[in-house]
Enzyme design. Structure first.
Site, PDB file in Angstrom:
ATOM      1  N   HIS A  41      52.825 -24.353   7.200  1.00 18.48           N
ATOM      2  CA  HIS A  41      52.543 -24.951   8.498  1.00 18.48           C
ATOM      3  C   HIS A  41      52.374 -23.867   9.548  1.00 18.48           C
ATOM      4  CE1 HIS A  41      52.346 -27.918  11.660  1.00 18.48           C
ATOM      5  NE2 HIS A  41      53.270 -27.253  12.339  1.00 18.48           N
ATOM      6  N   SER A  42      51.320 -23.989  10.350  1.00 18.38           N
ATOM      7  CA  SER A  42      51.041 -23.057  11.439  1.00 18.38           C
ATOM      8  C   SER A  42      50.935 -21.629  10.900  1.00 18.38           C
ATOM      9  CB  SER A  42      52.126 -23.201  12.527  1.00 18.38           C
ATOM     10  OG  SER A  42      51.728 -22.620  13.732  1.00 18.38           O
ATOM     11  N   MET A  43      51.744 -20.697  11.387  1.00 18.32           N
ATOM     12  CA  MET A  43      51.707 -19.341  10.845  1.00 18.32           C
ATOM     13  C   MET A  43      51.880 -19.352   9.331  1.00 18.32           C
ATOM     14  SD  MET A  43      54.355 -16.149  11.434  1.00 18.32           S
ATOM     15  CE  MET A  43      55.456 -16.583  10.084  1.00 18.32           C
ATOM     16  N   SER A  87      48.582 -26.655   7.080  1.00 24.74           N
ATOM     17  CA  SER A  87      48.917 -27.639   8.102  1.00 24.74           C
ATOM     18  C   SER A  87      49.002 -26.982   9.482  1.00 24.74           C
ATOM     19  CB  SER A  87      50.262 -28.282   7.744  1.00 24.74           C
ATOM     20  OG  SER A  87      50.798 -29.015   8.815  1.00 24.74           O
ATOM     21  N   ALA A 145      50.722 -21.339   7.223  1.00 29.30           N
ATOM     22  CA  ALA A 145      49.476 -21.633   6.520  1.00 29.30           C
ATOM     23  C   ALA A 145      48.675 -20.360   6.285  1.00 29.30           C
ATOM     24  CB  ALA A 145      48.649 -22.638   7.320  1.00 29.30           C
TER      25      ALA A 145
END
Length: 259
Positions: A99-101, A126, A103
């Protein structure tokens, strides 16, 4: 290869958390936290998906029980450090979620493992734009108050932490390092991945436009799907069940058939 023991196999165990060991699972899911996040963010995922899936969560240096270790503020370096820790866990198919970083990091880890002959069964990205969707962001250069404001705006940190100034100040070095890693990450052209990429995003996420999420399709030869949910950057908190169903359905479709 023997089934991994909880948190022990693959180095000193500092990098990997295995909250609900599932040695009989046919597939593993490796989870990569967001900026400022930790492995415990994925405890509910591990609990929900075990024993069908053996969930591993990556613990970055500089937080929780690794608080005394230097933070790593570079995605490429993080990937180089994580890959050796995961090698011993690739005795069965592996999918990845970030998720975020996380990803961006999951993508770089998947690229490196594939060059070693280990292709993920799926890469779930994500709340993050594709590697080639560049934005010039500099939150990591801001003062502490600005970073705290950003954390509260994103709502990715536990509410109890956000209300405790002392704890907030304690975690700021790790948060700043993570923001630096995410914001200074630059895609290096080269082999991408051949596994399917499944992107997930909130329809009101200021960090990712739908076009930026769709650009993940350019980084795989194995197929692409995009799932859009109501909400902002941490849409997955409200849609946890739906997100996990997407992952579970894909993992089951790619899992080897038992003898």
């Amino acid at each position: 290869m023997k089934a991994a023991q909880s948190g022990e196999r693959g180095g000193n165990g500092a990098w990997i958390r295995r909250f609900h060991p599932a040695p009989e699972a046919r597939t593993r899911l490796v989870c990569f936290p967001h900026a400022g996040g930790s492995a415990t963010f994925f405890h509910p995922v591990s609990q929900a998906m075990s024993p069908a899936v053996d969930v591993l969560a990556i613990q970055y240096p500089g937080r929780q029980d690794r608080r005394s270790e230097p933070c790593v503020d570079d995605i490429e370096k993080l990937a180089e450090l994580v890959v050796p820790e995961l090698r011993a866990w690739t005795d069965r198919p592996v999918a990845m979620f970030g998720h975020s970083m996380g990803a961006s990091l999951a993508f770089e880890v998947a690229r490196r493992l594939e060059q070693e002959g280990v292709t993920a069964t799926g890469l779930f990205v994500s709340g993050r734009r594709a590697p080639t969707a560049f934005r010039d962001e500099r939150v990591h250069l801001a003062d502490d108050d600005r970073i705290i404001t950003e954390l509260k705006r994103m709502s990715g940190t536990d509410a109890a932490v956000l209300g405790d100034e002392e704890i907030l100040r304690m975690i700021l070095p790790a948060v700043r390092a993570d923001y630096r890693a995410a914001e200074t990450y630059r895609y290096t052209p080269g082999p991408d991945v051949s596994c399917p990429i499944i992107a997930m995003t909130g329809d009101d996420d200021a960090q990712v436009t739908l076009d930026e999420a769709r650009m993940w399709a350019d980084h795989t030869s194995g197929g692409f799907n995009l799932h859009v949910y109501e909400g902002g950057h941490f849409f997955l908190t409200a849609h946890a069940a739906a997100v996990m169903k997407v992952m579970t359905d894909h993992i089951e479709s790619r899992s080897p058939v038992r003898d």
